[in-house]
Design an enzyme around this catalytic site. Sequence first.
Site, PDB file in Angstrom:
ATOM      1  N   ARG A  15     -10.139 -11.451   2.777  1.00  0.00           N
ATOM      2  CA  ARG A  15     -11.018 -12.527   2.285  1.00  0.00           C
ATOM      3  C   ARG A  15     -10.322 -13.884   2.360  1.00  0.00           C
ATOM      4  O   ARG A  15     -10.973 -14.912   2.479  1.00  0.00           O
ATOM      5  CB  ARG A  15     -11.492 -12.198   0.869  1.00  0.00           C
ATOM      6  N   LYS A  37       0.842  -1.198   0.000  1.00  0.00           N
ATOM      7  CA  LYS A  37       0.000   0.000   0.000  1.00  0.00           C
ATOM      8  C   LYS A  37       0.881   1.253   0.000  1.00  0.00           C
ATOM      9  O   LYS A  37       1.951   1.246   0.598  1.00  0.00           O
ATOM     10  CB  LYS A  37      -0.842   0.048   1.290  1.00  0.00           C
TER      11      LYS A  37
HETATM   12  N1  BES Z   1      -7.768  -3.580   4.956  1.00  0.00           N
HETATM   13  C1  BES Z   1      -8.072  -3.201   3.617  1.00  0.00           C
HETATM   14  C2  BES Z   1      -9.372  -2.407   3.497  1.00  0.00           C
HETATM   15  C3  BES Z   1      -9.404  -1.062   4.180  1.00  0.00           C
HETATM   16  C4  BES Z   1      -9.132   0.075   3.449  1.00  0.00           C
HETATM   17  C5  BES Z   1      -9.767  -0.948   5.490  1.00  0.00           C
HETATM   18  C6  BES Z   1      -9.185   1.304   4.063  1.00  0.00           C
HETATM   19  C7  BES Z   1      -9.819   0.294   6.128  1.00  0.00           C
HETATM   20  C8  BES Z   1      -9.536   1.428   5.406  1.00  0.00           C
HETATM   21  C9  BES Z   1      -8.190  -4.420   2.725  1.00  0.00           C
HETATM   22  O1  BES Z   1      -7.421  -5.513   3.092  1.00  0.00           O
HETATM   23  C10 BES Z   1      -7.743  -4.031   1.362  1.00  0.00           C
HETATM   24  O2  BES Z   1      -6.592  -3.726   1.220  1.00  0.00           O
HETATM   25  N2  BES Z   1      -8.647  -4.064   0.396  1.00  0.00           N
HETATM   26  C11 BES Z   1      -8.314  -3.710  -0.929  1.00  0.00           C
HETATM   27  C12 BES Z   1      -8.927  -4.730  -1.857  1.00  0.00           C
HETATM   28  C13 BES Z   1      -8.419  -4.643  -3.255  1.00  0.00           C
HETATM   29  C14 BES Z   1      -6.965  -5.047  -3.321  1.00  0.00           C
HETATM   30  C15 BES Z   1      -9.235  -5.539  -4.124  1.00  0.00           C
HETATM   31  C16 BES Z   1      -8.873  -2.315  -1.180  1.00  0.00           C
HETATM   32  O3  BES Z   1      -9.932  -1.974  -0.661  1.00  0.00           O
HETATM   33  O4  BES Z   1      -8.204  -1.560  -1.875  1.00  0.00           O
HETATM   34 MN    MN Z   2      -5.423  -5.355   2.286  1.00  0.00          MN
END
Ligand code: BES
Ligand code: MN
Length: 483
Positions: free
Chosen positions: A333, A259
């Site tokens: 997931r 990220k």
């Molecule tokens: N933990 C994140 C989601 C999240 C984002 C929680 C912002 C709290 C605040 C999750 O694991 C994630 O990274 N999701 C991705 C999914 C994508 C790679 C399909 C996302 O939301 O970008």
């Molecule tokens: Mn994630």
Amino acid sequence: MPIQTAITTAARAADGAALLAVPFAADLTVSPVPGVPDLPLPPEGLFAQHKAKGEAGEIVEVPVARDGEVARILLYGVGDGSAKALRKAGAAVVRRAKGRESVSVALPPEGPVAAFVEGALLGAYTFRIGENRSEPVAAVEFVAADPAAVADQIRDGELIAGSVALARDLANTPASVKTPAWLAEKAVEHAEAQGVAVRVRGPEELREGGFGGILAVGQGSASPPRLIELSYEPDDPDGRHVVLVGKGITFDSGGLSLKPTDNMKGQKTDMAGGAVVIAVLSALRRAGVRARVTGLVAAAENMPSGTAQRPGDVITHYGGRTVEVLNTDAEGRLVLADALAYADAVLAPDVVVDIATLTGAISVALGRGHAGLYATDDDLARALLDAGASSGDIMWRMPLIDDYRPALDSGVADLANVESGSTYGAGSVTAALFLREFTGGRPWAHLDIAGTGRSTVDEGPLSKGATGFGVRALLRWLAPDAG
Ligand code: BES
Ligand code: MN
Ligand code: ZN
């Protein structure tokens, strides 16, 4: 950390250390306070001068002469007297008492007193390491004409607020402290103290059991993963068995699909769903819940390293289903899939509810105030929506769009963990469709709390940081009589 509370009839008027708060109604009348026969009535025109209309959240401060000193009375609005209004009113009172040793609060004359107490205690919540934030009021004394008549309501409010505070404390703890093993220790500490059995599986047992998703996500971290299983057996069972599953990512860096810093800095709260499961399980006996409830927290740290899983890897989940990991940042997931498949195959519940900070996409859709609710069963969806609305954890039902299911087809495995192109979009919907594959067709609901799990403001019962979203809704759903 929860603050100290007491119930009393003998109100102490403010004398510098203590403050007295008294409700005023929408018709701008102030009710008598037990123990304060000489409560000065607000001077004519005071409310008009403050443009006060009796709404919840309004506070009118009245200086009064007392024993030769200037004391203060806080007149607080109760609005329509609903649970929502009283929660807001309670929070406003304690926020105004910030930094004081105590505040004596005359309870609202009628309505859901538990909600008022809950709001007051949550409004006083802070999480601090060091002395860098102003102190909340240290103690609240609730004043009632007949303390015995409101004792149960006060206890309910304290149980709810204390459980939310536990979930917040866990989620606010920095990830340098909060390894999966630490989270498991906390689950043991809190749940076992409340008569809930806890079994913790470490890497060895996870390998033997075939929990390939949890292991794959955790394999890049120096702190190995855990599956935490909490088992509540009611004293007077009604025969129902509910499984609650929580995402327990103690830190989500994204893994090798790293990220950017801005998106990473709040990711110590990526175990907020797991924290909710631990807090709810720890409250069930005190709430008198009659269903059997099993909590599963899939805990892992998602880190990039030489041992981390790679985009393109294929993993085998509990029960044998294979998944191609196209994006290591879609890790929630993967850990949930193992837990859901295990719940279906081994625990055989009547209903499964998972709660997870799963997708950034849900905050694009619903913002920070409403959580996304997905469900395969309309009655279950309705019951959760109702519990959410009345408890203050608001949800909005989202669709499981079958037409989007091809987004998760993989050329090399049973499923892909993300869509490889951008034909379908709808990141929160496709995440939910992925989870559904592992539920074995049981009645199932999924709460995406990525938007609601954290607050950017100190406002009403919310405080900056983790919110504990889901504790109130799930407790209300499981124990409709409490709170
Ligand atoms: N933990 C994140 C989601 C999240 C984002 C929680 C912002 C709290 C605040 C999750 O694991 C994630 O990274 N999701 C991705 C999914 C994508 C790679 C399909 C996302 O939301 O970008
Ligand atoms: Mn994630
Ligand atoms: Zn995550």
